[in-house]
Design a protein around this motif. Structure first.
Motif, PDB file in Angstrom:
ATOM      1  N   ILE A   1       1.033  -1.052  -0.040  1.00 38.02           N
ATOM      2  CA  ILE A   1      -0.088   0.152   0.073  1.00 38.02           C
ATOM      3  C   ILE A   1       0.940   1.258  -0.007  1.00 38.02           C
ATOM      4  CG2 ILE A   1      -1.780   1.037   1.324  1.00 38.02           C
ATOM      5  CD1 ILE A   1      -2.656  -1.563   0.072  1.00 38.02           C
ATOM      6  N   TRP A   2       0.797   2.048  -1.037  1.00 40.34           N
ATOM      7  CA  TRP A   2       1.941   3.240  -1.339  1.00 40.34           C
ATOM      8  C   TRP A   2       1.262   4.354  -0.440  1.00 40.34           C
ATOM      9  CZ3 TRP A   2       6.174   3.120  -4.945  1.00 40.34           C
ATOM     10  CH2 TRP A   2       6.430   1.981  -5.771  1.00 40.34           C
ATOM     11  N   ARG A   3       2.438   4.737   0.544  1.00 41.45           N
ATOM     12  CA  ARG A   3       1.461   5.898   1.203  1.00 41.45           C
ATOM     13  C   ARG A   3       2.660   7.050   1.332  1.00 41.45           C
ATOM     14  NH1 ARG A   3      -1.840   4.621   5.753  1.00 41.45           N
ATOM     15  NH2 ARG A   3      -1.900   7.202   5.863  1.00 41.45           N
ATOM     16  N   PRO A   4       2.556   8.124   0.305  1.00 39.45           N
ATOM     17  CA  PRO A   4       3.583   9.157   0.425  1.00 39.45           C
ATOM     18  C   PRO A   4       3.165   9.876   1.640  1.00 39.45           C
ATOM     19  CG  PRO A   4       1.833   9.250  -1.466  1.00 39.45           C
ATOM     20  CD  PRO A   4       1.766   7.999  -0.543  1.00 39.45           C
ATOM     21  N   PHE A   5       4.304  10.556   2.300  1.00 39.71           N
ATOM     22  CA  PHE A   5       4.116  11.385   3.422  1.00 39.71           C
ATOM     23  C   PHE A   5       5.355  12.224   3.612  1.00 39.71           C
ATOM     24  CE2 PHE A   5       7.048   8.480   5.218  1.00 39.71           C
ATOM     25  CZ  PHE A   5       7.676   8.723   6.292  1.00 39.71           C
ATOM     26  N   SER A   6       5.269  13.076   4.484  1.00 40.59           N
ATOM     27  CA  SER A   6       6.166  14.245   4.382  1.00 40.59           C
ATOM     28  C   SER A   6       7.315  13.974   5.752  1.00 40.59           C
ATOM     29  CB  SER A   6       5.731  15.818   4.736  1.00 40.59           C
ATOM     30  OG  SER A   6       6.661  16.471   4.877  1.00 40.59           O
ATOM     31  N   VAL A   7       8.189  13.088   5.145  1.00 43.96           N
ATOM     32  CA  VAL A   7       9.044  12.704   6.128  1.00 43.96           C
ATOM     33  C   VAL A   7      10.168  14.181   6.548  1.00 43.96           C
ATOM     34  CG1 VAL A   7      11.133  12.111   4.744  1.00 43.96           C
ATOM     35  CG2 VAL A   7      10.924  11.085   6.985  1.00 43.96           C
ATOM     36  N   ARG A   8      10.184  15.109   5.548  1.00 44.03           N
ATOM     37  CA  ARG A   8      10.896  16.121   5.967  1.00 44.03           C
ATOM     38  C   ARG A   8      10.257  16.941   7.183  1.00 44.03           C
ATOM     39  NH1 ARG A   8      11.219  19.108   0.616  1.00 44.03           N
ATOM     40  NH2 ARG A   8      12.888  17.589   0.123  1.00 44.03           N
ATOM     41  N   THR A   9       8.826  16.875   7.021  1.00 39.69           N
ATOM     42  CA  THR A   9       8.316  17.551   8.345  1.00 39.69           C
ATOM     43  C   THR A   9       8.776  16.878   9.746  1.00 39.69           C
ATOM     44  OG1 THR A   9       6.330  18.524   6.831  1.00 39.69           O
ATOM     45  CG2 THR A   9       6.025  18.207   9.523  1.00 39.69           C
ATOM     46  N   LEU A  10       8.217  15.589   9.489  1.00 39.09           N
ATOM     47  CA  LEU A  10       8.507  14.876  10.781  1.00 39.09           C
ATOM     48  C   LEU A  10      10.243  14.958  11.148  1.00 39.09           C
ATOM     49  CD1 LEU A  10       6.518  11.696  10.261  1.00 39.09           C
ATOM     50  CD2 LEU A  10       5.813  13.809  11.328  1.00 39.09           C
ATOM     51  N   MET A  11      11.151  15.010  10.207  1.00 37.01           N
ATOM     52  CA  MET A  11      12.398  15.018  10.513  1.00 37.01           C
ATOM     53  C   MET A  11      12.993  16.461  11.464  1.00 37.01           C
ATOM     54  SD  MET A  11      14.395  13.145   7.498  1.00 37.01           S
ATOM     55  CE  MET A  11      15.780  13.089   7.835  1.00 37.01           C
ATOM     56  N   ARG A  12      12.285  17.556  10.564  1.00 34.44           N
ATOM     57  CA  ARG A  12      12.332  18.919  11.343  1.00 34.44           C
ATOM     58  C   ARG A  12      11.735  18.774  12.675  1.00 34.44           C
ATOM     59  NH1 ARG A  12      10.106  21.558   5.942  1.00 34.44           N
ATOM     60  NH2 ARG A  12      12.114  21.967   4.938  1.00 34.44           N
ATOM     61  N   GLU A  13      10.609  18.151  12.834  1.00 38.44           N
ATOM     62  CA  GLU A  13      10.085  18.048  14.383  1.00 38.44           C
ATOM     63  C   GLU A  13      10.662  17.323  15.263  1.00 38.44           C
ATOM     64  OE1 GLU A  13       5.417  17.876  12.737  1.00 38.44           O
ATOM     65  OE2 GLU A  13       6.164  16.248  13.814  1.00 38.44           O
TER      66      GLU A  13
ATOM     67  N   PHE B   1       9.945   8.029  11.258  1.00 31.94           N
ATOM     68  CA  PHE B   1      11.072   8.878  11.458  1.00 31.94           C
ATOM     69  C   PHE B   1      11.899   8.894  10.265  1.00 31.94           C
ATOM     70  CE2 PHE B   1      12.479   5.261  13.747  1.00 31.94           C
ATOM     71  CZ  PHE B   1      13.547   4.906  12.986  1.00 31.94           C
ATOM     72  N   GLY B   2      11.422   8.068   9.447  1.00 36.91           N
ATOM     73  CA  GLY B   2      12.206   8.084   8.133  1.00 36.91           C
ATOM     74  C   GLY B   2      11.536   7.318   7.143  1.00 36.91           C
ATOM     75  N   SER B   3      12.425   7.533   6.162  1.00 36.91           N
ATOM     76  CA  SER B   3      12.039   6.944   4.708  1.00 36.91           C
ATOM     77  C   SER B   3      12.883   6.202   3.923  1.00 36.91           C
ATOM     78  CB  SER B   3      11.227   8.051   3.863  1.00 36.91           C
ATOM     79  OG  SER B   3      11.099   7.550   2.418  1.00 36.91           O
ATOM     80  N   PRO B   4      12.650   5.099   3.526  1.00 35.50           N
ATOM     81  CA  PRO B   4      11.292   4.306   3.423  1.00 35.50           C
ATOM     82  C   PRO B   4      10.996   3.428   4.756  1.00 35.50           C
ATOM     83  CG  PRO B   4      12.863   2.767   2.412  1.00 35.50           C
ATOM     84  CD  PRO B   4      13.682   4.073   2.940  1.00 35.50           C
ATOM     85  N   SER B   5       9.682   3.452   5.114  1.00 33.31           N
ATOM     86  CA  SER B   5       9.317   2.705   6.367  1.00 33.31           C
ATOM     87  C   SER B   5       8.164   1.900   5.960  1.00 33.31           C
ATOM     88  CB  SER B   5       8.692   3.713   7.438  1.00 33.31           C
ATOM     89  OG  SER B   5       9.902   4.394   7.963  1.00 33.31           O
ATOM     90  N   PHE B   6       8.327   0.429   6.488  1.00 40.81           N
ATOM     91  CA  PHE B   6       7.401  -0.327   6.189  1.00 40.81           C
ATOM     92  C   PHE B   6       6.437  -0.571   7.419  1.00 40.81           C
ATOM     93  CE2 PHE B   6      11.029  -1.035   3.418  1.00 40.81           C
ATOM     94  CZ  PHE B   6      10.350  -0.917   2.240  1.00 40.81           C
ATOM     95  N   VAL B   7       5.182  -0.933   7.542  1.00 41.82           N
ATOM     96  CA  VAL B   7       4.205  -0.920   8.472  1.00 41.82           C
ATOM     97  C   VAL B   7       3.277  -2.167   8.352  1.00 41.82           C
ATOM     98  CG1 VAL B   7       2.869   0.240  10.115  1.00 41.82           C
ATOM     99  CG2 VAL B   7       4.630   1.607   8.891  1.00 41.82           C
ATOM    100  N   VAL B   8       3.625  -3.024   9.183  1.00 42.17           N
ATOM    101  CA  VAL B   8       2.546  -4.291   9.491  1.00 42.17           C
ATOM    102  C   VAL B   8       1.755  -4.076  10.784  1.00 42.17           C
ATOM    103  CG1 VAL B   8       2.542  -6.692   9.167  1.00 42.17           C
ATOM    104  CG2 VAL B   8       4.281  -5.469   8.078  1.00 42.17           C
ATOM    105  N   GLY B   9       0.546  -3.552  10.398  1.00 39.67           N
ATOM    106  CA  GLY B   9      -0.127  -3.378  11.656  1.00 39.67           C
ATOM    107  C   GLY B   9       0.337  -2.046  12.511  1.00 39.67           C
TER     108      GLY B   9
END
Length: 197
Positions: free
Chosen positions: A35-47, A169-177
Protein backbone atom coordinates in the motif's frame (compact mmCIF):
# COMPACT_ATOMS: atom_id res chain seq x y z
CA UNK A 1 -7.87 -11.67 3.26
CA UNK A 2 -4.66 -10.66 1.48
CA UNK A 3 -1.76 -9.63 3.66
CA UNK A 4 -0.70 -5.98 3.35
CA UNK A 5 2.27 -3.79 4.11
CA UNK A 6 1.95 -0.02 4.22
CA UNK A 7 4.88 1.49 2.37
CA UNK A 8 5.52 5.00 3.72
CA UNK A 9 7.95 6.92 1.54
CA UNK A 10 8.96 10.43 0.54
CA UNK A 11 10.07 11.49 -2.95
CA UNK A 12 13.29 13.16 -1.89
CA UNK A 13 14.46 10.27 0.28
CA UNK A 14 17.55 8.73 -1.28
CA UNK A 15 17.27 5.18 0.04
CA UNK A 16 13.61 5.09 -0.95
CA UNK A 17 14.83 4.82 -4.55
CA UNK A 18 15.79 1.20 -3.92
CA UNK A 19 12.44 0.34 -2.33
CA UNK A 20 10.39 2.21 -4.91
CA UNK A 21 12.16 0.21 -7.62
CA UNK A 22 11.99 -3.25 -6.08
CA UNK A 23 9.53 -3.52 -3.18
CA UNK A 24 6.35 -4.17 -5.18
CA UNK A 25 7.81 -7.13 -7.06
CA UNK A 26 9.47 -8.47 -3.91
CA UNK A 27 6.20 -8.25 -1.96
CA UNK A 28 4.31 -9.97 -4.78
CA UNK A 29 6.65 -12.96 -4.46
CA UNK A 30 5.32 -13.45 -0.94
CA UNK A 31 1.71 -12.73 -1.87
CA UNK A 32 1.73 -9.43 0.01
CA UNK A 33 0.04 -6.25 -1.24
CA UNK A 34 2.06 -3.06 -0.95
CA UNK A 35 0.00 0.00 0.00
CA UNK A 36 1.81 3.11 -1.27
CA UNK A 37 1.69 5.94 1.31
CA UNK A 38 3.53 9.15 0.36
CA UNK A 39 4.10 11.35 3.42
CA UNK A 40 6.22 14.30 4.46
CA UNK A 41 9.18 12.75 6.22
CA UNK A 42 10.80 16.17 5.93
CA UNK A 43 8.17 17.60 8.29
CA UNK A 44 8.66 14.81 10.82
CA UNK A 45 12.43 15.06 10.68
CA UNK A 46 12.27 18.78 11.38
CA UNK A 47 9.95 18.15 14.34
CA UNK A 48 12.36 15.55 15.69
CA UNK A 49 15.47 17.69 15.07
CA UNK A 50 16.69 14.93 12.77
CA UNK A 51 19.15 16.65 10.42
CA UNK A 52 19.52 14.90 7.05
CA UNK A 53 22.64 14.12 5.06
CA UNK A 54 22.94 17.56 3.45
CA UNK A 55 24.75 18.98 6.49
CA UNK A 56 26.90 15.88 7.03
CA UNK A 57 29.38 15.54 4.13
CA UNK A 58 31.18 12.47 5.47
CA UNK A 59 27.93 10.61 6.05
CA UNK A 60 26.61 11.77 2.68
CA UNK A 61 29.66 10.41 0.88
CA UNK A 62 29.12 7.06 2.56
CA UNK A 63 25.40 7.12 1.74
CA UNK A 64 25.94 7.55 -2.01
CA UNK A 65 28.52 4.73 -2.08
CA UNK A 66 26.22 2.50 -0.03
CA UNK A 67 23.34 3.23 -2.40
CA UNK A 68 25.55 2.34 -5.35
CA UNK A 69 26.55 -0.98 -3.76
CA UNK A 70 22.99 -1.91 -2.82
CA UNK A 71 21.71 -0.93 -6.26
CA UNK A 72 24.27 -3.24 -7.85
CA UNK A 73 23.29 -6.04 -5.46
CA UNK A 74 19.63 -5.84 -6.44
CA UNK A 75 20.07 -4.99 -10.12
CA UNK A 76 18.67 -1.48 -9.66
CA UNK A 77 20.03 1.06 -12.17
CA UNK A 78 22.39 3.63 -10.69
CA UNK A 79 24.22 6.06 -12.95
CA UNK A 80 26.02 8.30 -10.49
CA UNK A 81 25.01 10.81 -7.85
CA UNK A 82 21.75 12.65 -8.63
CA UNK A 83 20.94 16.20 -7.48
CA UNK A 84 20.16 16.45 -3.78
CA UNK A 85 18.06 17.67 -2.08
CA UNK A 86 15.07 17.92 -4.43
CA UNK A 87 11.39 18.93 -4.46
CA UNK A 88 11.57 21.76 -1.89
CA UNK A 89 7.84 22.45 -2.16
CA UNK A 90 6.99 18.71 -2.04
CA UNK A 91 5.06 19.06 -5.30
CA UNK A 92 6.04 15.59 -6.51
CA UNK A 93 4.78 14.20 -3.23
CA UNK A 94 1.45 15.98 -3.66
CA UNK A 95 1.21 14.39 -7.10
CA UNK A 96 2.00 10.99 -5.59
CA UNK A 97 -0.79 11.59 -3.08
CA UNK A 98 -3.24 12.26 -5.90
CA UNK A 99 -1.95 9.17 -7.70
CA UNK A 100 -2.37 7.06 -4.55
CA UNK A 101 -5.99 8.15 -4.28
CA UNK A 102 -6.60 7.21 -7.91
CA UNK A 103 -4.62 3.98 -8.15
CA UNK A 104 -1.56 4.96 -10.21
CA UNK A 105 0.85 5.78 -7.41
CA UNK A 106 3.38 3.04 -8.15
CA UNK A 107 3.73 4.08 -11.79
CA UNK A 108 4.06 7.75 -10.95
CA UNK A 109 6.53 7.25 -8.11
CA UNK A 110 8.75 4.93 -10.11
CA UNK A 111 8.79 7.41 -12.99
CA UNK A 112 9.58 10.26 -10.58
CA UNK A 113 12.54 8.36 -9.19
CA UNK A 114 13.80 7.49 -12.67
CA UNK A 115 13.63 11.20 -13.49
CA UNK A 116 15.62 11.99 -10.37
CA UNK A 117 18.18 9.19 -10.24
CA UNK A 118 18.68 8.34 -13.91
CA UNK A 119 17.89 11.59 -15.73
CA UNK A 120 19.39 13.69 -12.91
CA UNK A 121 16.43 16.09 -12.79
CA UNK A 122 14.39 17.33 -9.85
CA UNK A 123 11.08 15.42 -10.16
CA UNK A 124 9.15 18.21 -8.45
CA UNK A 125 9.62 20.92 -11.09
CA UNK A 126 6.66 21.72 -13.36
CA UNK A 127 8.65 20.62 -16.42
CA UNK A 128 9.63 17.30 -14.87
CA UNK A 129 6.10 16.65 -13.65
CA UNK A 130 4.68 17.36 -17.09
CA UNK A 131 7.15 14.99 -18.69
CA UNK A 132 6.39 12.27 -16.16
CA UNK A 133 2.63 12.66 -16.51
CA UNK A 134 2.80 12.69 -20.30
CA UNK A 135 4.91 9.51 -20.24
CA UNK A 136 2.15 7.87 -18.19
CA UNK A 137 -0.57 8.99 -20.59
CA UNK A 138 -2.04 11.39 -18.04
CA UNK A 139 -3.49 14.84 -18.72
CA UNK A 140 -0.71 16.96 -17.23
CA UNK A 141 -2.76 20.15 -16.84
CA UNK A 142 -5.59 18.31 -15.12
CA UNK A 143 -3.29 16.37 -12.80
CA UNK A 144 -1.23 19.42 -11.86
CA UNK A 145 -4.40 21.33 -11.02
CA UNK A 146 -5.82 18.54 -8.89
CA UNK A 147 -2.51 17.90 -7.11
CA UNK A 148 -2.55 21.56 -6.05
CA UNK A 149 -6.09 21.36 -4.65
CA UNK A 150 -6.72 21.60 -0.94
CA UNK A 151 -8.21 18.09 -0.92
CA UNK A 152 -4.91 16.59 -2.09
CA UNK A 153 -2.87 18.64 0.35
CA UNK A 154 -5.18 17.57 3.17
CA UNK A 155 -4.74 13.91 2.16
CA UNK A 156 -0.97 14.42 2.27
CA UNK A 157 -1.21 16.01 5.71
CA UNK A 158 -3.41 13.10 6.86
CA UNK A 159 -0.85 10.56 5.67
CA UNK A 160 1.88 12.51 7.45
CA UNK A 161 -0.22 12.56 10.63
CA UNK A 162 -0.73 8.80 10.36
CA UNK A 163 3.05 8.43 10.10
CA UNK A 164 3.51 10.72 13.10
CA UNK A 165 1.06 8.66 15.18
CA UNK A 166 2.87 5.46 14.23
CA UNK A 167 6.15 6.97 15.36
CA UNK A 168 7.85 7.04 11.98
CA UNK A 169 11.04 9.05 11.63
CA UNK A 170 12.45 8.07 8.25
CA UNK A 171 11.78 6.96 4.71
CA UNK A 172 11.28 4.30 3.54
CA UNK A 173 9.31 2.72 6.34
CA UNK A 174 7.29 -0.48 6.09
CA UNK A 175 4.40 -0.89 8.51
CA UNK A 176 2.62 -4.13 9.37
CA UNK A 177 -0.20 -3.29 11.74
CA UNK A 178 1.71 -1.34 14.40
CA UNK A 179 5.10 -2.90 13.67
CA UNK A 180 7.60 -0.55 12.01
CA UNK A 181 10.50 -1.57 9.80
CA UNK A 182 12.68 1.36 8.80
CA UNK A 183 14.93 1.35 5.76
CA UNK A 184 15.20 -0.47 2.48
CA UNK A 185 17.37 -3.05 4.23
CA UNK A 186 14.40 -4.01 6.41
CA UNK A 187 12.07 -4.91 3.54
CA UNK A 188 12.66 -8.64 3.92
CA UNK A 189 12.16 -8.41 7.69
CA UNK A 190 8.83 -6.65 7.12
CA UNK A 191 7.75 -9.31 4.64
CA UNK A 192 8.77 -12.13 6.97
CA UNK A 193 6.81 -10.53 9.82
CA UNK A 194 3.79 -9.97 7.60
CA UNK A 195 3.66 -13.51 6.25
CA UNK A 196 4.14 -15.01 9.71
CA UNK A 197 1.02 -13.34 11.10
Amino acid sequence: MQREIEFFYFIGSTYSYLSVTRAEARAAQDGVALIWRPFSVRTLMREQNNIPFATKPVKMKYMWRDLERRAARFGVPFSGIPPYPVDPDETANHMATLAAREGWCKEFTQAAYRTWFLQKQDPGTPESLRNILNSLGRDADDCLARAAEDRTKQDYLASTEAARQLGLFGSPSFVVGQEIFWGDDRLDDALDWCTAQ
